[in-house]
Design a protein around this motif. Structure first.
Motif, PDB file in Angstrom:
ATOM      1  N   LYS A 182      17.593 -50.934  76.507  1.00 32.81           N
ATOM      2  CA  LYS A 182      18.172 -50.837  75.151  1.00 32.81           C
ATOM      3  C   LYS A 182      17.259 -50.115  74.158  1.00 32.81           C
ATOM      4  O   LYS A 182      17.212 -50.461  72.980  1.00 32.81           O
ATOM      5  N   LEU A 213      22.654 -47.608  76.762  1.00 32.82           N
ATOM      6  CA  LEU A 213      23.404 -48.760  77.266  1.00 32.82           C
ATOM      7  C   LEU A 213      22.656 -49.522  78.361  1.00 32.82           C
ATOM      8  O   LEU A 213      22.952 -50.671  78.623  1.00 32.82           O
ATOM      9  N   ASN A 256      27.559 -51.622  73.344  1.00 31.53           N
ATOM     10  CA  ASN A 256      26.321 -52.396  73.144  1.00 31.53           C
ATOM     11  C   ASN A 256      26.565 -53.605  72.246  1.00 31.53           C
ATOM     12  O   ASN A 256      25.664 -54.037  71.513  1.00 31.53           O
ATOM     13  N   GLN A 283      25.665 -53.348  68.381  1.00 32.19           N
ATOM     14  CA  GLN A 283      24.234 -53.366  68.050  1.00 32.19           C
ATOM     15  C   GLN A 283      23.855 -52.680  66.727  1.00 32.19           C
ATOM     16  O   GLN A 283      23.290 -53.309  65.837  1.00 32.19           O
TER      17      GLN A 283
END
Lengths: 196, 196
Positions: free
Chosen positions: B32, B28, B148, B151
Motif C-alpha cells: 500500500k 493496490l 483500496n 483510502q
C-alpha cells in the motif's frame, strides 16, 4: 452494467500489480531503489516516441508504443528475469505464455486476441516495430546502469562480453543506438564497472 | 557524436525523476505504498488503449496515449498537487508551464515544440483526444481508491460533492465512464468512505 467495460476495468485493476514487480536496475534519484516494471514500461514507451527517427526502418510508432506498454505485463504472474540469467530465461518463456493467456483472457474475446498478438509480435521480434521496441528495451537499462556508476553490472559481476552478446541485437532495431551502446560499454570497461 | 540523439537521451535520463514524484493514491498490492507519477502514467496510457471504444467521440488513440505518457512530466519540477487542493492548483499552473519550457527545451527545437504542443493540448482540454485523456486521468485514482477501501478519500476527509464537482468533467470525455464514476461514488458513500 456494461459487461465489456467491467471486463476491461477488471484487467486494469489487475495490472496495478506490475508496480510491485522489481527489476535489477535502480532509479537514478537519491534513494537508488530498484525500479519496478510499470515505471520502466512508461520510461521505455516514452523513449520510443522520442527516438523514433533512429529506427533502422520506418516504423508504426503507435504500435511500438503499444508493444512497450504491454511487453512486461506477463511479469505479474511470471516475475522479472535478469537478462544475464540464461537458464532462467528458458523456463520463463512458458510461464509468460500462461500469464498472457490469463491476462489477455480477462478482456472481451476479440480485444484480448488482438492485444495478445501484439505482445507475441514483440516477443518474436520478427517485425521492424518489434525489433525497434526490443532495441529500446535493451538499451535503457544500460544507460541507467551507466548513469548509476555501473551499479547493476558491479552488483552482479557482469563482463563486457556478456553485455555485448546479450545486447548486440540492438543493432537489428537501430544501428545508431547500437553504436551508442558500444560507446557506453567501452566507457564502462574503462571505468572498471564491467569486467574486461 | 550524434547531437540530436545526445539531447534526446539527456531528456530521457532526466525523465527518470518522475519515478520519485509521489501521488496521493496508493498501489493496490499489500504494501500500500503511494504510487509515483511514472507508474501512474504507464497505467493510464495502457487504460486508454483498453478503453478507446468508450470515448464520446472517435479519437486518434495514439495521440491520447502520447498525451498521457507526457502529461505528468512537468511534475519533475513542479511536484504533484492533490486534485482537491484548489488553491495549490492555481499556483501550480505557472510552475508547470516553466517546467514544460525547461524539459521540452532540452530536445532538438522542432521536436520540443511539437511535444510541448501536445502537452498543452492536454492541459487545455479543447479537443476530443484531450477530453478523453483527462477523463481517464480523473477516473483511474477513483477506481484505485475504491479498490483500496476509500483510502485517499478517508485520509483527506473528502466529501461526495467535492468528488462530483472535480470529476464531472469526465462526462465530457466519456459518458460511459462518468456513469461508472457515479456508481463508484454512490457506493463509496454507502460504505462510509466518502462524506455524504
Amino acid at each position: 452494467m456494461n459487461s465489456r467495460l467491467e471486463k476491461q476495468l477488471a484487467l486494469i485493476m489487475e495490472l496495478d500489480q506490475l508496480k510491485s514487480v522489481l527489476r535489477r536496475t535502480r532509479v537514478l534519484s537519491a534513494d537508488k531503489r530498484r525500479e519496478n516494471s510499470a515505471e520502466h514500461s512508461w520510461h521505455v514507451a516514452l523513449m520510443a516516441l522520442l527516438l523514433e527517427e533512429h529506427a533502422n526502418e520506418p516504423v508504426d510508432i503507435s504500435k511500438v508504443v503499444k508493444m512497450l506498454l504491454l511487453h512486461d505485463i506477463v511479469e505479474i504472474d511470471a516475475g522479472d528475469t535478469f537478462v544475464y540469467d540464461t537458464l532462467a530465461l528458458q523456463e520463463q518463456e512458458e510461464k509468460e505464455l500462461a500469464a498472457a493467456e490469463r491476462l489477455f483472457g480477462m478482456l472481451p474475446e476479440e480485444q484480448g486476441t488482438e492485444l495478445k498478438a501484439i505482445w507475441l509480435e514483440f516477443e518474436r521480434a520478427g517485425t521492424a516495430e518489434a525489433r525497434f521496441a526490443k532495441a529500446l528495451d535493451r538499451i535503457i537499462p544500460m544507460l541507467m546502469n551507466y548513469h548509476n556508476n555501473g551499479q547493476s553490472w558491479l552488483e552482479h559481476g557482469v563482463a563486457k562480453q556478456q553485455v555485448v552478446n546479450i545486447n548486440q541485437r540492438i543493432e537489428q532495431g537501430s544501428a545508431v543506438l547500437w553504436e551508442k551502446a558500444l560507446q557506453v560499454i567501452n566507457e564502462a570497461v574503462e571505468k572498471g564497472w564491467l569486467k574486461p
